[in-house]
Design a protein around this motif. Structure first.
Motif, PDB file in Angstrom:
ATOM      1  N   ALA A  14     110.408  37.711   2.859  1.00  0.00           N
ATOM      2  CA  ALA A  14     109.256  37.884   1.970  1.00  0.00           C
ATOM      3  C   ALA A  14     108.835  36.660   1.326  1.00  0.00           C
ATOM      4  O   ALA A  14     107.605  36.226   1.292  1.00  0.00           O
ATOM      5  CB  ALA A  14     109.347  39.165   1.027  1.00  0.00           C
ATOM      6  N   LEU A  15     109.543  36.043   0.480  1.00  0.00           N
ATOM      7  CA  LEU A  15     109.128  34.994  -0.192  1.00  0.00           C
ATOM      8  C   LEU A  15     109.003  33.589   0.848  1.00  0.00           C
ATOM      9  O   LEU A  15     108.237  33.015   0.511  1.00  0.00           O
ATOM     10  CB  LEU A  15     110.231  34.501  -1.121  1.00  0.00           C
ATOM     11  N   ALA A  16     109.863  33.604   1.923  1.00  0.00           N
ATOM     12  CA  ALA A  16     109.958  32.493   2.769  1.00  0.00           C
ATOM     13  C   ALA A  16     108.486  32.584   3.350  1.00  0.00           C
ATOM     14  O   ALA A  16     107.698  31.431   3.737  1.00  0.00           O
ATOM     15  CB  ALA A  16     110.867  32.498   3.724  1.00  0.00           C
ATOM     16  N   ALA A  17     107.869  33.752   3.602  1.00  0.00           N
ATOM     17  CA  ALA A  17     106.410  33.906   4.081  1.00  0.00           C
ATOM     18  C   ALA A  17     105.408  33.222   3.385  1.00  0.00           C
ATOM     19  O   ALA A  17     104.527  32.960   3.760  1.00  0.00           O
ATOM     20  CB  ALA A  17     106.407  35.146   4.321  1.00  0.00           C
ATOM     21  N   GLU A  18     105.823  33.044   2.083  1.00  0.00           N
ATOM     22  CA  GLU A  18     104.776  32.270   0.891  1.00  0.00           C
ATOM     23  C   GLU A  18     105.047  30.999   1.101  1.00  0.00           C
ATOM     24  O   GLU A  18     104.242  30.163   0.261  1.00  0.00           O
ATOM     25  CB  GLU A  18     104.854  32.968  -0.359  1.00  0.00           C
ATOM     26  N   CYS A  19     106.265  30.366   1.724  1.00  0.00           N
ATOM     27  CA  CYS A  19     106.290  28.786   1.373  1.00  0.00           C
ATOM     28  C   CYS A  19     105.192  28.270   2.234  1.00  0.00           C
ATOM     29  O   CYS A  19     104.544  28.643   2.808  1.00  0.00           O
ATOM     30  CB  CYS A  19     107.656  28.637   2.059  1.00  0.00           C
TER      31      CYS A  19
END
Length: 366
Positions: free
Chosen positions: A287-292
């Protein structure tokens, strides 16, 4: 054994209903019923033979038969008979009792086999939940739990983490660490000795449950508590590190109130077998990686990396990213080995076809 009409499925009143027999299984079995075969569930597999639970000829209850597995062996070990399989059994009126066919599997808990081979090993099949046991008598191995979670998610079953031996827990705060390593997964603290958490655990185990974890985690003790009887041998653990001996030597299906448990030997290694189980195990990282900023961010030195920012802010444990990257690389290696094996098999088949073509072309024409 008498003729098959004594075993005809009777819906919810079927003797195998307590072992997970459903209307879907009955539909799958219909062609075999017409051929005079008997439905059964594989309870244990040994070399060349297996124990199968089948309806009793009297029409009430069940009993266990010893059956040959040779008729359904497959070149791919994943597809060979496994504890939890539903099978069509030849009663053996003209020979030994044997498995005639395996019914389609709904789920399969598969790990990579030991060594450098890319073959898989089915640990249990047709399971609704995977119970991952870890002892609170010592610090839980979070990396191992994450591996087991990846296997469970990939199987198609629902994982549940159970932290055992709460009655001798040295530090209960470890349960918080485990919950952080298992986003979206139920984590229970239980004691088979004091009974703490056992009612809640029973409520979380529908149908068929596979029980996995290292030796010494208390799996056999837990199985006995859920069964309400001493159905599994229990071994001692070393006090210094809570490691135990392998008291369970084979995967075995045990009837318990409300369903069945498949108890497994302690796993020394938990090799992944590819698939998308990592995505759900590390849903927080994904989920965090999708915001990179960059879609191919390696979460290392790239600017505006949401994963690194979460770690710096204390929102994501740094070890989660390390573990994620490690298992991701392992999955890539497994995929590469599998591709190489498939390519080698295709090449072998191509050479065989070429030899046949040459042989055919060299034959004199009639």
């Amino acid at each position: 054994m008498t003729s098959h009409q004594n075993y005809a499925p009777q819906g919810t009143g079927h003797p195998l209903a307590a072992y997970g027999w459903t209307g879907e299984r009955e539909a799958d079995f219909a062609p075999f019923a017409a051929a005079g075969l008997v439905p059964g569930r594989v309870a244990r597999v040994d070399l060349g033979r297996c124990d199968v639970v089948v309806p009793d000829p009297s029409g009430a209850g069940v009993h266990t038969v010893r059956a040959e597995t040779a008729p359904v062996l497959d070149p791919d070990p994943v597809n060979c008979p496994c504890t939890g399989d539903w099978a069509a059994v030849d009663p053996g009126s003209r020979g030994p009792v044997a498995l005639a066919a395996l019914l389609p599997r709904s789920t399969a808990l598969v790990r990579n086999s030991a060594g450098s081979a890319s073959d898989g090993q089915a640990l249990a099949v047709n399971v609704d939940a995977v119970l991952i046991a870890s002892s609170l008598a010592a610090k839980p191995d979070l990396g191992r739990i994450e591996r087991c979670l990846a296997l469970a998610w990939e199987s198609g079953a629902q994982p549940v983490v159970v932290l055992t031996k709460a009655d001798v827990a040295r530090d209960r705060s470890h349960a918080d660490d485990v919950q952080a390593a298992a986003p979206g997964v139920t984590v229970l603290v239980v004691s088979a000795v004091s009974g703490e958490g056992m009612d809640l655990l029973r409520a979380c185990l529908p149908g068929t449950t596979a029980l996995i974890g290292p030796s010494g985690a208390g799996k056999s003790t837990l199985t006995n508590a859920l069964a309400g009887a001493e159905v599994m041998a229990v071994g001692e653990t070393r006090e210094r590190d809570e490691k135990g001996r392998h008291t369970t030597t084979a995967r075995e299906l045990i009837a318990v109130p409300g369903g069945v448990i498949i108890d497994t030997p302690g796993l020394r290694s938990v090799g992944l077998y590819g698939g998308d189980g990592l995505e759900r195990t590390f849903a927080d990282v994904e989920a965090l990686a999708a915001e990179c900023r960059y879609h191919d961010c390696a979460h290392d030195a790239e600017p505006q990396c949401a994963v690194k920012a979460a770690i710096e802010d204390g929102l994501l444990p740094a070890r989660r990213l390390v573990s994620y990257n490690k298992l991701l690389r392992e999955n890539e290696r497994i995929a590469a080995r599998s591709d190489a094996r498939l390519a080698a098999e295709r090449a072998r088949q191509g050479k065989h076809r070429w030899k046949l073509m040459k042989a055919e072309s060299g034959k004199p024409r009639p």
